[in-house]
Scaffold this active site. Structure first.
Site, PDB file in Angstrom:
ATOM      1  N   SER A  50       0.838  -1.195   0.000  1.00 33.49           N
ATOM      2  CA  SER A  50       0.000   0.000   0.000  1.00 33.49           C
ATOM      3  C   SER A  50       0.877   1.251   0.000  1.00 33.49           C
ATOM      4  O   SER A  50       1.724   1.429   0.894  1.00 33.49           O
ATOM      5  CB  SER A  50      -0.891   0.022   1.241  1.00 33.49           C
ATOM      6  OG  SER A  50      -1.395   1.335   1.425  1.00 33.49           O
ATOM      7  N   HIS A  63      -1.351  -1.213  -4.143  1.00 30.89           N
ATOM      8  CA  HIS A  63      -2.621  -0.943  -3.467  1.00 30.89           C
ATOM      9  C   HIS A  63      -2.723   0.558  -3.195  1.00 30.89           C
ATOM     10  O   HIS A  63      -1.852   1.154  -2.554  1.00 30.89           O
ATOM     11  CB  HIS A  63      -2.650  -1.743  -2.163  1.00 30.89           C
ATOM     12  CG  HIS A  63      -3.932  -1.665  -1.406  1.00 30.89           C
ATOM     13  ND1 HIS A  63      -5.048  -2.420  -1.727  1.00 30.89           N
ATOM     14  CD2 HIS A  63      -4.290  -0.924  -0.323  1.00 30.89           C
ATOM     15  CE1 HIS A  63      -6.030  -2.150  -0.869  1.00 30.89           C
ATOM     16  NE2 HIS A  63      -5.597  -1.237  -0.009  1.00 30.89           N
ATOM     17  N   ASP A  93      -4.870   3.481  -1.507  1.00 27.63           N
ATOM     18  CA  ASP A  93      -5.906   3.763  -0.513  1.00 27.63           C
ATOM     19  C   ASP A  93      -6.481   5.163  -0.735  1.00 27.63           C
ATOM     20  O   ASP A  93      -5.801   6.163  -0.544  1.00 27.63           O
ATOM     21  CB  ASP A  93      -5.315   3.659   0.893  1.00 27.63           C
ATOM     22  CG  ASP A  93      -5.083   2.208   1.291  1.00 27.63           C
ATOM     23  OD1 ASP A  93      -6.035   1.416   1.175  1.00 27.63           O
ATOM     24  OD2 ASP A  93      -3.959   1.877   1.701  1.00 27.63           O
ATOM     25  N   MET A 110      -9.170   7.868   0.420  1.00 24.55           N
ATOM     26  CA  MET A 110      -9.983   8.203   1.609  1.00 24.55           C
ATOM     27  C   MET A 110     -10.552   9.611   1.468  1.00 24.55           C
ATOM     28  O   MET A 110      -9.886  10.501   0.953  1.00 24.55           O
ATOM     29  CB  MET A 110      -9.105   8.145   2.862  1.00 24.55           C
ATOM     30  CG  MET A 110      -8.374   6.830   3.035  1.00 24.55           C
ATOM     31  SD  MET A 110      -7.483   6.799   4.584  1.00 24.55           S
ATOM     32  CE  MET A 110      -6.562   5.262   4.430  1.00 24.55           C
ATOM     33  N   HIS A 130      -8.561   0.924  -3.585  1.00 26.76           N
ATOM     34  CA  HIS A 130      -9.421   0.651  -2.431  1.00 26.76           C
ATOM     35  C   HIS A 130     -10.122   1.954  -2.035  1.00 26.76           C
ATOM     36  O   HIS A 130      -9.510   2.844  -1.456  1.00 26.76           O
ATOM     37  CB  HIS A 130      -8.516   0.122  -1.286  1.00 26.76           C
ATOM     38  CG  HIS A 130      -9.234  -0.161  -0.007  1.00 26.76           C
ATOM     39  ND1 HIS A 130      -8.570  -0.387   1.179  1.00 26.76           N
ATOM     40  CD2 HIS A 130     -10.564  -0.259   0.294  1.00 26.76           C
ATOM     41  CE1 HIS A 130      -9.447  -0.610   2.145  1.00 26.76           C
ATOM     42  NE2 HIS A 130     -10.655  -0.525   1.639  1.00 26.76           N
ATOM     43  N   MET A 161     -12.225   4.082   0.140  1.00 26.61           N
ATOM     44  CA  MET A 161     -12.813   4.250   1.476  1.00 26.61           C
ATOM     45  C   MET A 161     -13.517   5.599   1.470  1.00 26.61           C
ATOM     46  O   MET A 161     -13.070   6.577   2.086  1.00 26.61           O
ATOM     47  CB  MET A 161     -11.711   4.181   2.540  1.00 26.61           C
ATOM     48  CG  MET A 161     -11.220   2.762   2.770  1.00 26.61           C
ATOM     49  SD  MET A 161      -9.624   2.704   3.589  1.00 26.61           S
ATOM     50  CE  MET A 161      -8.559   2.938   2.184  1.00 26.61           C
ATOM     51  N   MET A 177     -11.056  -6.353   5.880  1.00 26.18           N
ATOM     52  CA  MET A 177     -10.232  -5.423   6.662  1.00 26.18           C
ATOM     53  C   MET A 177      -9.890  -6.066   8.007  1.00 26.18           C
ATOM     54  O   MET A 177     -10.776  -6.553   8.713  1.00 26.18           O
ATOM     55  CB  MET A 177     -10.987  -4.119   6.923  1.00 26.18           C
ATOM     56  CG  MET A 177     -11.234  -3.248   5.699  1.00 26.18           C
ATOM     57  SD  MET A 177      -9.769  -2.779   4.772  1.00 26.18           S
ATOM     58  CE  MET A 177      -8.781  -1.934   6.010  1.00 26.18           C
ATOM     59  N   GLY A 207      -8.561   3.519   7.687  1.00 30.18           N
ATOM     60  CA  GLY A 207      -8.254   4.943   7.891  1.00 30.18           C
ATOM     61  C   GLY A 207      -6.771   5.242   7.990  1.00 30.18           C
ATOM     62  O   GLY A 207      -6.314   6.271   7.505  1.00 30.18           O
ATOM     63  N   PHE A 208      -6.039   4.329   8.595  1.00 30.61           N
ATOM     64  CA  PHE A 208      -4.620   4.618   8.818  1.00 30.61           C
ATOM     65  C   PHE A 208      -3.760   3.371   8.652  1.00 30.61           C
ATOM     66  O   PHE A 208      -4.215   2.265   8.954  1.00 30.61           O
ATOM     67  CB  PHE A 208      -4.410   5.180  10.236  1.00 30.61           C
ATOM     68  CG  PHE A 208      -5.172   6.450  10.462  1.00 30.61           C
ATOM     69  CD1 PHE A 208      -4.632   7.683  10.088  1.00 30.61           C
ATOM     70  CD2 PHE A 208      -6.452   6.420  11.005  1.00 30.61           C
ATOM     71  CE1 PHE A 208      -5.354   8.853  10.258  1.00 30.61           C
ATOM     72  CE2 PHE A 208      -7.183   7.589  11.178  1.00 30.61           C
ATOM     73  CZ  PHE A 208      -6.633   8.816  10.809  1.00 30.61           C
ATOM     74  N   GLY A 209      -2.514   3.598   8.225  1.00 35.14           N
ATOM     75  CA  GLY A 209      -1.558   2.497   8.154  1.00 35.14           C
ATOM     76  C   GLY A 209      -0.946   2.283   9.539  1.00 35.14           C
ATOM     77  O   GLY A 209      -1.155   3.072  10.465  1.00 35.14           O
ATOM     78  N   GLY A 210      -0.220   1.206   9.679  1.00 32.13           N
ATOM     79  CA  GLY A 210       0.548   0.963  10.902  1.00 32.13           C
ATOM     80  C   GLY A 210      -0.248   0.544  12.122  1.00 32.13           C
ATOM     81  O   GLY A 210       0.257   0.617  13.240  1.00 32.13           O
ATOM     82  N   ASP A 251      -6.311  -6.775   4.416  1.00 32.74           N
ATOM     83  CA  ASP A 251      -5.700  -5.448   4.509  1.00 32.74           C
ATOM     84  C   ASP A 251      -5.688  -4.976   5.963  1.00 32.74           C
ATOM     85  O   ASP A 251      -6.744  -4.846   6.587  1.00 32.74           O
ATOM     86  CB  ASP A 251      -6.555  -4.492   3.642  1.00 32.74           C
ATOM     87  CG  ASP A 251      -5.970  -3.098   3.509  1.00 32.74           C
ATOM     88  OD1 ASP A 251      -4.908  -2.823   4.080  1.00 32.74           O
ATOM     89  OD2 ASP A 251      -6.614  -2.278   2.805  1.00 32.74           O
ATOM     90  N   GLY A 252      -4.478  -4.711   6.469  1.00 28.71           N
ATOM     91  CA  GLY A 252      -4.336  -4.144   7.808  1.00 28.71           C
ATOM     92  C   GLY A 252      -3.475  -4.990   8.726  1.00 28.71           C
ATOM     93  O   GLY A 252      -3.822  -6.122   9.053  1.00 28.71           O
ATOM     94  N   GLY A 253      -2.321  -4.437   9.090  1.00 26.78           N
ATOM     95  CA  GLY A 253      -1.452  -5.108  10.064  1.00 26.78           C
ATOM     96  C   GLY A 253      -0.776  -6.368   9.549  1.00 26.78           C
ATOM     97  O   GLY A 253      -0.428  -7.259  10.322  1.00 26.78           O
ATOM     98  N   GLY A 307       1.341  -2.239   4.029  1.00 31.42           N
ATOM     99  CA  GLY A 307       1.836  -0.868   3.895  1.00 31.42           C
ATOM    100  C   GLY A 307       3.107  -0.677   4.677  1.00 31.42           C
ATOM    101  O   GLY A 307       4.219  -0.726   4.134  1.00 31.42           O
ATOM    102  N   SER A 308       2.957  -0.487   5.982  1.00 29.61           N
ATOM    103  CA  SER A 308       4.125  -0.170   6.816  1.00 29.61           C
ATOM    104  C   SER A 308       5.164  -1.298   6.809  1.00 29.61           C
ATOM    105  O   SER A 308       6.365  -1.030   6.796  1.00 29.61           O
ATOM    106  CB  SER A 308       3.677   0.144   8.246  1.00 29.61           C
ATOM    107  OG  SER A 308       2.806  -0.857   8.720  1.00 29.61           O
TER     108      SER A 308
HETATM  109  C1  DX5 Z   1      -6.020   1.175   6.033  1.00 27.33           C
HETATM  110  C2  DX5 Z   1      -5.648   0.922   4.599  1.00 27.33           C
HETATM  111  C3  DX5 Z   1      -4.525  -0.018   4.454  1.00 27.33           C
HETATM  112  C4  DX5 Z   1      -3.225   0.423   5.101  1.00 27.33           C
HETATM  113  C5  DX5 Z   1      -2.521  -0.804   5.569  1.00 27.33           C
HETATM  114  O1  DX5 Z   1      -7.189   1.878   6.087  1.00 27.33           O
HETATM  115  O2  DX5 Z   1      -6.736   0.392   3.872  1.00 27.33           O
HETATM  116  O3  DX5 Z   1      -4.295  -0.358   3.091  1.00 27.33           O
HETATM  117  O4  DX5 Z   1      -2.401   1.138   4.268  1.00 27.33           O
HETATM  118  O5  DX5 Z   1      -1.400  -0.420   6.273  1.00 27.33           O
HETATM  119  P1  DX5 Z   1      -0.584  -1.413   7.189  1.00 27.33           P
HETATM  120  O6  DX5 Z   1      -0.121  -2.543   6.321  1.00 27.33           O
HETATM  121  O7  DX5 Z   1       0.537  -0.575   7.711  1.00 27.33           O
HETATM  122  O8  DX5 Z   1      -1.519  -1.885   8.257  1.00 27.33           O
HETATM  123 ZN    ZN Z   2      -6.369  -0.502   1.801  1.00 27.87          ZN
END
Ligand code: DX5
Ligand code: ZN
Length: 219
Positions: free
Chosen positions: A11, A36, A38, A40, A69, A71, A141, A146-149, A179-181, A201-202
């Protein structure tokens, strides 16, 4: 149902927004399968990112699959722009206030690209059942969007198994994306549960060696 190969979709939410071209090329050279994106709107999720004009420009810098994606609320108002921008896959949220989910998914498919449907951690998989004929991908999800990491929510894993069973039961060719973590540990958990596309992502962008990070998700 034949087990699918694992695809990695880093991402760009965790990339350097001042160097998106460089950072997309980095993951492409490191063996990523998809990129990917994102999107928003600050309403559906409490964060704002990028829109179709940015996707249009980024489309030119890489041959990767552009996995968008959304959102956002009222996704139907923006689908045309994201199609024209060159998206390969457009995923909407079931929880968005889309006026007609059926029509919107059908519209995406008629444009010759793939359509995805995503659910947030608290939404049950059962809501997806009626859309199985219209989608190519289910996006589960494993964090609140909403946020990475953020930390991976183990409580969502049964939903991956359920999606896998649902697809098998209806004999459909639908990808299960998570997607996520995602990192090397959580990747194993979700793949064992039936996922075949991993968004990260992170974990990818904060790695000292991006290729090693991507390789560590494909085992
Ligand atoms: C969160 C996004 C994800 C995000 C994942 O709302 O949809 O795509 O970037 O980030 P990580 O992999 O750091 O959880
Ligand atoms: Zn995403």
């Amino acid at each position: 149902m034949k087990k699918k190969d694992i695809l990695v979709a880093p991402s760009i939410l965790s990339a350097d927004f001042a160097n998106l071209e460089r950072d997309i090329k980095k993951i492409e050279h490191a063996g990523a399968d998809w990129v990917h994106v994102d999107v928003m709107d600050g309403k559906f999720v409490p964060n704002l990112t990028i829109g179709a004009p940015v996707v249009k420009s980024l489309r030119k810098v890489s041959k990767l699959v552009y996995d968008v994606h959304l959102m956002i609320h009222n996704p139907e108002d923006f689908i045309d722009a994201f199609i024209k921008a060159g998206s390969d896959i457009i995923t909407l949220h079931y929880e968005s206030d889309c006026k007609n989910l059926n029509d919107t998914l059908e519209y995406i498919k008629k444009a010759g690209i793939k359509a995805g449907l995503s659910i947030k951690p608290k939404t049950p998989v059962s809501v997806i059942a009626e859309y199985l004929d219209l989608i190519d991908l289910i996006l589960i999800m494993t964090v609140e969007p909403g946020f990475g990491g953020q930390k991976f929510m183990t409580s969502c894993v049964p939903k991956i198994t359920e999606s896998f069973e649902l697809i098998k039961q209806h004999n459909k060719n639908i990808d299960i994306e998570v997607d996520g973590g995602i990192n090397t540990e959580t990747a194993k958990i979700v793949v064992n549960a039936g996922a075949n596309v991993l968004v990260a992502g992170s974990y990818v962008y904060n790695a000292t060696n991006i290729k090693e990070a991507i390789d560590s998700l494909k085992f």
